[in-house]
Scaffold this active site. Structure first.
Site, PDB file in Angstrom:
ATOM      1  N   ASP A   1     -10.119  -3.417   0.462  1.00  0.00           N
ATOM      2  CA  ASP A   1      -8.783  -3.385   1.151  1.00  0.00           C
ATOM      3  C   ASP A   1      -8.430  -3.975   2.277  1.00  0.00           C
ATOM      4  O   ASP A   1      -9.433  -4.535   3.159  1.00  0.00           O
ATOM      5  CB  ASP A   1      -8.732  -1.614   1.568  1.00  0.00           C
ATOM      6  CG  ASP A   1      -7.335  -0.922   1.553  1.00  0.00           C
ATOM      7  OD1 ASP A   1      -6.392  -1.462   1.046  1.00  0.00           O
ATOM      8  OD2 ASP A   1      -7.698   0.306   1.886  1.00  0.00           O
TER       9      ASP A   1
ATOM     10  N   HIS B   1       0.904  -1.061   0.018  1.00  0.00           N
ATOM     11  CA  HIS B   1       0.079   0.041  -0.005  1.00  0.00           C
ATOM     12  C   HIS B   1       0.755   1.197  -0.166  1.00  0.00           C
ATOM     13  O   HIS B   1       0.365   2.349  -0.506  1.00  0.00           O
ATOM     14  CB  HIS B   1      -0.873   0.054   1.144  1.00  0.00           C
ATOM     15  CG  HIS B   1      -2.072  -0.989   1.285  1.00  0.00           C
ATOM     16  ND1 HIS B   1      -1.899  -2.252   1.441  1.00  0.00           N
ATOM     17  CD2 HIS B   1      -3.482  -0.939   0.754  1.00  0.00           C
ATOM     18  CE1 HIS B   1      -2.816  -3.076   1.071  1.00  0.00           C
ATOM     19  NE2 HIS B   1      -3.896  -2.094   0.886  1.00  0.00           N
TER      20      HIS B   1
END
Length: 167
Positions: A91, A22
């Protein structure tokens, strides 16, 4: 976004910054993936002694929005996060080794659900793989049957979207 959500956004951003995958992603993608999750309350944040340790978010898509998401993972609008009943993990961030704990908590929270995700690997950032997960009370056979139905519907919709011609 409400004022009390800025601390939440900060905690999630901190997890993103500590994730090998990320931390390379843009602020635009962070905003696309995190703010709608907060606004729609479609997230789980695990905290240990005041420190965030893991986070995931999900969207409940309809088939049309699912096709749009497959084509461009940053395309979802806030309204589309609750457009249907086809749950997708948007996510999953557990940079300190708490992925299994997050998985356990999600299975407990949604024991009868099938959830899909596009899984990315740090060395293959441009290529994702669709995976699925089942809730803790759902048996493997039922989960596989549901997943197969979802995949067939998705494959048909994608074929129609791209006007594939079968030989």
């Amino acid at each position: 976004m409400k004022g009390n959500n800025f601390n939440l956004l900060g905690n999630i951003t901190w997890l993103w910054m500590n994730s090998s995958l990320h931390k390379e992603w843009s602020c635009k993608l962070l905003a696309c993936n995190v703010i709608p999750a907060i606004e729609n309350e479609q997230y789980m944040l695990l905290v240990d002694n005041g420190i965030p340790i893991a986070y995931c978010s999900w969207a409940d898509l309809n088939l049309e929005t699912e096709v749009k998401y497959i084509k461009d993972i940053s395309s979802l609008t806030s309204d589309e996060w609750q457009s249907g009943d086809r749950r997708w993990i948007i996510d999953w961030v557990a940079p300190f080794g708490h992925s299994q704990l997050l998985y356990k908590k999600m299975c407990q929270k949604y024991p009868d659900m099938i959830v899909r995700a596009i899984r990315f690997y740090p060395k293959q950032k441009e290529l994702g793989k669709i995976t699925y997960f089942k809730g803790g009370k759902l048996d493997k056979k039922t989960a596989k049957e549901r997943f197969d139905i979802y995949q067939e519907e998705l494959a048909t919709a994608l074929k129609n979207e791209f006007n594939f011609i079968e030989k």
